[in-house]
Design a protein around this motif. Structure first.
Motif, PDB file in Angstrom:
ATOM      1  N   LEU A   1       0.796  -1.228   0.000  1.00  0.00           N
ATOM      2  CA  LEU A   1       0.000   0.000   0.000  1.00  0.00           C
ATOM      3  C   LEU A   1       0.834   1.286   0.000  1.00  0.00           C
ATOM      4  O   LEU A   1       0.499   2.220  -0.736  1.00  0.00           O
ATOM      5  CB  LEU A   1      -0.964  -0.005   1.184  1.00  0.00           C
ATOM      6  N   PRO A   2       1.909   1.398   0.799  1.00  0.00           N
ATOM      7  CA  PRO A   2       2.645   2.668   0.803  1.00  0.00           C
ATOM      8  C   PRO A   2       3.245   3.042  -0.546  1.00  0.00           C
ATOM      9  O   PRO A   2       3.426   4.227  -0.831  1.00  0.00           O
ATOM     10  CB  PRO A   2       3.754   2.414   1.847  1.00  0.00           C
ATOM     11  N   GLY A   3       3.550   2.064  -1.362  1.00  0.00           N
ATOM     12  CA  GLY A   3       4.138   2.350  -2.669  1.00  0.00           C
ATOM     13  C   GLY A   3       3.133   2.595  -3.771  1.00  0.00           C
ATOM     14  O   GLY A   3       3.521   2.913  -4.898  1.00  0.00           O
ATOM     15  N   THR A   4       1.843   2.460  -3.460  1.00  0.00           N
ATOM     16  CA  THR A   4       0.830   2.628  -4.506  1.00  0.00           C
ATOM     17  C   THR A   4      -0.248   3.644  -4.145  1.00  0.00           C
ATOM     18  O   THR A   4      -0.566   4.525  -4.950  1.00  0.00           O
ATOM     19  CB  THR A   4       0.156   1.265  -4.803  1.00  0.00           C
ATOM     20  N   VAL A   5      -0.805   3.545  -2.949  1.00  0.00           N
ATOM     21  CA  VAL A   5      -1.970   4.355  -2.594  1.00  0.00           C
ATOM     22  C   VAL A   5      -1.712   5.862  -2.680  1.00  0.00           C
ATOM     23  O   VAL A   5      -2.548   6.601  -3.215  1.00  0.00           O
ATOM     24  CB  VAL A   5      -2.498   3.965  -1.200  1.00  0.00           C
ATOM     25  N   PRO A   6      -0.566   6.402  -2.193  1.00  0.00           N
ATOM     26  CA  PRO A   6      -0.361   7.850  -2.309  1.00  0.00           C
ATOM     27  C   PRO A   6      -0.412   8.349  -3.753  1.00  0.00           C
ATOM     28  O   PRO A   6      -0.988   9.402  -4.029  1.00  0.00           O
ATOM     29  CB  PRO A   6       1.026   8.057  -1.695  1.00  0.00           C
ATOM     30  N   ALA A   7       0.160   7.570  -4.676  1.00  0.00           N
ATOM     31  CA  ALA A   7       0.130   7.974  -6.092  1.00  0.00           C
ATOM     32  C   ALA A   7      -1.286   7.916  -6.637  1.00  0.00           C
ATOM     33  O   ALA A   7      -1.701   8.788  -7.409  1.00  0.00           O
ATOM     34  CB  ALA A   7       1.057   7.073  -6.904  1.00  0.00           C
ATOM     35  N   TYR A   8      -2.057   6.907  -6.233  1.00  0.00           N
ATOM     36  CA  TYR A   8      -3.434   6.800  -6.708  1.00  0.00           C
ATOM     37  C   TYR A   8      -4.289   7.944  -6.170  1.00  0.00           C
ATOM     38  O   TYR A   8      -5.168   8.461  -6.866  1.00  0.00           O
ATOM     39  CB  TYR A   8      -4.036   5.459  -6.296  1.00  0.00           C
ATOM     40  N   LEU A   9      -4.034   8.366  -4.935  1.00  0.00           N
ATOM     41  CA  LEU A   9      -4.771   9.495  -4.371  1.00  0.00           C
ATOM     42  C   LEU A   9      -4.427  10.784  -5.102  1.00  0.00           C
ATOM     43  O   LEU A   9      -5.308  11.621  -5.344  1.00  0.00           O
ATOM     44  CB  LEU A   9      -4.472   9.631  -2.880  1.00  0.00           C
TER      45      LEU A   9
END
Length: 234
Positions: A137-145
């Motif tokens: 999650l830390p490597g994907t969710v911030p970019a998706y947000l």
């Protein structure tokens, strides 16, 4: 365009392109590749940091940007790694400009024909997500947000309109298709058909779900390095 670079030496460079524009989850893979080759992680279309986008979040625009960057930044063919939707991008680059590609590594390539509609894709995602690790999650969710749902949906829809199976027979360089054993977004039959369609294709199945590179960066890097070494030997 933002690029994270590491490593050096005389081997063919490695270029990594993440799925759905979230570069953070491939940092471990980048450092693994950098142990033996100059390696680059591209932030296309620009979801990795705040600021203006490099290009529109669509497959065709991203293919144009990656092709241009490879032509301008590197002086020799590269081992091109694309995960998920990015597998479709590096495949298109290799067909359009074969002199830029030493080898392709297509990890969890999307989408088989039955997943080119949002309903079936959503069901496949739900079957996959139960196997996903929270560590991804830390490597994907911030970019998706940062991207927001409208841009992500636009990106996904452009990938669903693509037909990578039509391009595979045209690839000149070696192609290694890699999928996670529990990946329902890139199912085994689909991955095998892509490998079979490439004149110099092979399939490798590894533990994990669709986003296996997020938690298996070392393994992913070894597969990429091996694909590059095999292409150099040929």
């Amino acid at each position: 365009m933002r690029v994270l670079a590491a490593g050096g030496g005389g081997r063919a460079p490695v270029v990594l392109l993440p799925g759905l524009g979230a570069p953070g989850y491939l940092v471990d893979t980048l450092h693994g590749c950098a142990a033996s080759a100059p390696s680059y992680l591209l932030d296309v279309p620009g979801f990795g940091e705040r600021g203006p986008l490099v290009c529109e979040p669509e497959l065709s625009a991203m293919t144009d940007v990656v092709t241009g960057w490879l032509s301008d930044a590197l002086d020799r063919p590269a081992v091109l790694f694309g995960h998920s939707t990015a597998a479709q991008i590096v495949l298109a680059v290799a067909v359009r400009r074969p002199e830029l590609a030493e080898a392709l590594v297509l990890a969890g390539p999307t989408f088989p024909p039955r997943l080119r509609r949002l309903g079936p894709l959503a069901l496949a995602f739900l079957r996959d997500v139960v196997h996903e690790s929270p560590a991804a999650l830390p490597g994907t969710v911030p970019a998706y947000l940062r991207a927001g749902p409208a841009r992500l949906l636009r990106f996904i829809r452009s990938a669903q309109r693509d037909e990578p199976e039509r391009l595979m027979p045209q690839v000149r360089c070696p192609v290694r298709v890699v999928r996670g054993r529990h990946d329902t977004i890139s199912p085994s039959g689909w991955a095998q058909s892509l490998a079979d369609a490439a004149p110099r294709g092979s399939l490798v199945t590894v533990p994990g779900p669709h986003t296996f590179p997020a938690t298996s960066g070392g393994l992913t890097a070894r597969l990429i390095t091996a694909a590059g070494d095999r292409a150099s030997e040929r």
